[in-house]
Design an enzyme around this catalytic site. Sequence first.
Site, PDB file in Angstrom:
ATOM      1  N   LYS A  14       0.833  -1.214   0.000  1.00  0.00           N
ATOM      2  CA  LYS A  14       0.000   0.000   0.000  1.00  0.00           C
ATOM      3  C   LYS A  14       0.867   1.263   0.000  1.00  0.00           C
ATOM      4  O   LYS A  14       0.667   2.147  -0.819  1.00  0.00           O
ATOM      5  CB  LYS A  14      -0.922   0.047   1.236  1.00  0.00           C
ATOM      6  CG  LYS A  14      -1.952  -1.060   1.293  1.00  0.00           C
ATOM      7  CD  LYS A  14      -2.946  -0.832   2.428  1.00  0.00           C
ATOM      8  CE  LYS A  14      -2.327  -0.944   3.813  1.00  0.00           C
ATOM      9  NZ  LYS A  14      -1.938  -2.312   4.183  1.00  0.00           N
ATOM     10  N   ARG A  86     -10.250   0.779   8.055  1.00  0.00           N
ATOM     11  CA  ARG A  86      -9.824  -0.595   8.311  1.00  0.00           C
ATOM     12  C   ARG A  86     -10.920  -1.388   9.027  1.00  0.00           C
ATOM     13  O   ARG A  86     -10.708  -2.551   9.346  1.00  0.00           O
ATOM     14  CB  ARG A  86      -8.588  -0.581   9.196  1.00  0.00           C
ATOM     15  CG  ARG A  86      -7.264  -0.807   8.450  1.00  0.00           C
ATOM     16  CD  ARG A  86      -6.181  -0.670   9.474  1.00  0.00           C
ATOM     17  NE  ARG A  86      -4.944  -1.286   9.153  1.00  0.00           N
ATOM     18  CZ  ARG A  86      -3.859  -0.632   8.730  1.00  0.00           C
ATOM     19  NH1 ARG A  86      -3.910   0.649   8.483  1.00  0.00           N
ATOM     20  NH2 ARG A  86      -2.726  -1.288   8.552  1.00  0.00           N
ATOM     21  N   ARG A 125      10.894  -6.678   5.076  1.00  0.00           N
ATOM     22  CA  ARG A 125      10.771  -5.287   5.513  1.00  0.00           C
ATOM     23  C   ARG A 125      11.275  -5.132   6.949  1.00  0.00           C
ATOM     24  O   ARG A 125      11.892  -4.128   7.290  1.00  0.00           O
ATOM     25  CB  ARG A 125       9.307  -4.832   5.421  1.00  0.00           C
ATOM     26  CG  ARG A 125       9.119  -3.375   5.779  1.00  0.00           C
ATOM     27  CD  ARG A 125       7.770  -2.869   5.379  1.00  0.00           C
ATOM     28  NE  ARG A 125       6.750  -3.195   6.355  1.00  0.00           N
ATOM     29  CZ  ARG A 125       5.452  -2.950   6.181  1.00  0.00           C
ATOM     30  NH1 ARG A 125       5.024  -2.408   5.073  1.00  0.00           N
ATOM     31  NH2 ARG A 125       4.590  -3.249   7.122  1.00  0.00           N
ATOM     32  N   ARG A 131      10.792  -1.760  11.441  1.00  0.00           N
ATOM     33  CA  ARG A 131       9.544  -1.273  12.048  1.00  0.00           C
ATOM     34  C   ARG A 131       9.215  -2.107  13.272  1.00  0.00           C
ATOM     35  O   ARG A 131       9.290  -3.327  13.223  1.00  0.00           O
ATOM     36  CB  ARG A 131       8.402  -1.369  11.027  1.00  0.00           C
ATOM     37  CG  ARG A 131       7.973  -0.030  10.495  1.00  0.00           C
ATOM     38  CD  ARG A 131       6.958  -0.172   9.407  1.00  0.00           C
ATOM     39  NE  ARG A 131       5.675  -0.668   9.890  1.00  0.00           N
ATOM     40  CZ  ARG A 131       4.534  -0.493   9.228  1.00  0.00           C
ATOM     41  NH1 ARG A 131       4.531   0.172   8.093  1.00  0.00           N
ATOM     42  NH2 ARG A 131       3.409  -0.963   9.700  1.00  0.00           N
ATOM     43  N   ARG A 142      -1.306  -8.819  13.141  1.00  0.00           N
ATOM     44  CA  ARG A 142      -1.799  -7.862  12.137  1.00  0.00           C
ATOM     45  C   ARG A 142      -2.616  -8.563  11.060  1.00  0.00           C
ATOM     46  O   ARG A 142      -3.630  -8.048  10.596  1.00  0.00           O
ATOM     47  CB  ARG A 142      -0.633  -7.081  11.545  1.00  0.00           C
ATOM     48  CG  ARG A 142      -0.112  -6.056  12.557  1.00  0.00           C
ATOM     49  CD  ARG A 142       1.275  -5.569  12.238  1.00  0.00           C
ATOM     50  NE  ARG A 142       1.332  -4.868  10.990  1.00  0.00           N
ATOM     51  CZ  ARG A 142       2.422  -4.838  10.208  1.00  0.00           C
ATOM     52  NH1 ARG A 142       3.507  -5.498  10.564  1.00  0.00           N
ATOM     53  NH2 ARG A 142       2.412  -4.147   9.092  1.00  0.00           N
TER      54      ARG A 142
HETATM   55  P1  AMP Z   1       0.105   0.759   8.686  1.00  0.00           P
HETATM   56  O1  AMP Z   1       1.287   1.641   8.588  1.00  0.00           O
HETATM   57  O2  AMP Z   1      -1.031   1.219   7.798  1.00  0.00           O
HETATM   58  O3  AMP Z   1       0.441  -0.694   8.461  1.00  0.00           O
HETATM   59  O4  AMP Z   1      -0.460   0.877  10.184  1.00  0.00           O
HETATM   60  C1  AMP Z   1       0.351   0.519  11.276  1.00  0.00           C
HETATM   61  C2  AMP Z   1      -0.510   0.320  12.527  1.00  0.00           C
HETATM   62  O5  AMP Z   1      -1.195   1.526  12.857  1.00  0.00           O
HETATM   63  C3  AMP Z   1      -1.601  -0.725  12.398  1.00  0.00           C
HETATM   64  O6  AMP Z   1      -1.135  -2.035  12.633  1.00  0.00           O
HETATM   65  C4  AMP Z   1      -2.565  -0.261  13.503  1.00  0.00           C
HETATM   66  O7  AMP Z   1      -2.055  -0.562  14.782  1.00  0.00           O
HETATM   67  C5  AMP Z   1      -2.499   1.245  13.348  1.00  0.00           C
HETATM   68  N1  AMP Z   1      -3.483   1.741  12.359  1.00  0.00           N
HETATM   69  C6  AMP Z   1      -3.218   2.364  11.182  1.00  0.00           C
HETATM   70  N2  AMP Z   1      -4.342   2.693  10.539  1.00  0.00           N
HETATM   71  C7  AMP Z   1      -5.365   2.266  11.314  1.00  0.00           C
HETATM   72  C8  AMP Z   1      -6.788   2.291  11.193  1.00  0.00           C
HETATM   73  N3  AMP Z   1      -7.387   2.824  10.109  1.00  0.00           N
HETATM   74  N4  AMP Z   1      -7.522   1.774  12.212  1.00  0.00           N
HETATM   75  C9  AMP Z   1      -6.946   1.246  13.306  1.00  0.00           C
HETATM   76  N5  AMP Z   1      -5.611   1.167  13.476  1.00  0.00           N
HETATM   77  C10 AMP Z   1      -4.816   1.674  12.507  1.00  0.00           C
END
Ligand code: AMP
Length: 190
Positions: A14, A86, A125, A131, A142
């Site tokens: 993404k 999400r 990654r 990360r 996740r």
């Molecule tokens: P990402 O960078 O999009 O993979 O997001 C990293 C983490 O941030 C996720 O595993 C969640 O803990 C949190 N997170 C990001 N976006 C959301 C969302 N829309 N709703 C809930 N948690 C989120």
Amino acid sequence: MRAFLLIGPPGAGKGTQARRLVEKYNWGYLATGDLLREEIRKGTPLGTSIQALVENGKLVPDELIIQLVESHLKNGRDYLLDGFPRTVAQAEALDTLLQQKNAYLGGALFLQVPEDVLLQRLSTRAQIEGRADDTAETIQTRLREYHQKTAPLLSYYKAKNKLYEIAGLGSIEEVGERIEKVVETLLRDA
Ligand code: AMP
């Protein structure tokens, strides 16, 4: 204002594809994961309260995410939303928010990638970016969160005729071209 959504499991690509799209179409970019990591880095009250959830691969409560998105969306331009919504509750809140702003949903772009490839990409990654939420155990959490809470968005957007599924296998350029093809038709029909 139109909002385009980029949705997919962790490791689907993404972030990588979002950067390409935003540059090509000059869209505003809002990635909730980036915003949350920034809050954590700065040690804000929000950051401190959600740090453990994010680092353990759990979704952050809907109300917090919805507030965060509301406060960052500015009228007057098209947006790519990366990693939001999400959950179905977030998708419903987004519908309301767009209505309030006289804006609409351009399309929900779903990146589909088989689970074994996701696992491989995420562990690579983890080695490259370090990360905090890319450890083996967190990756499983996740993926579980994705299947339980995010995958239902597929039928949510399908029912609204807004779902565009894109095969996420292949090189960054190949996947990028597939997405752009879809986006071009959406922009033409708009
Ligand atoms: P990402 O960078 O999009 O993979 O997001 C990293 C983490 O941030 C996720 O595993 C969640 O803990 C949190 N997170 C990001 N976006 C959301 C969302 N829309 N709703 C809930 N948690 C989120």
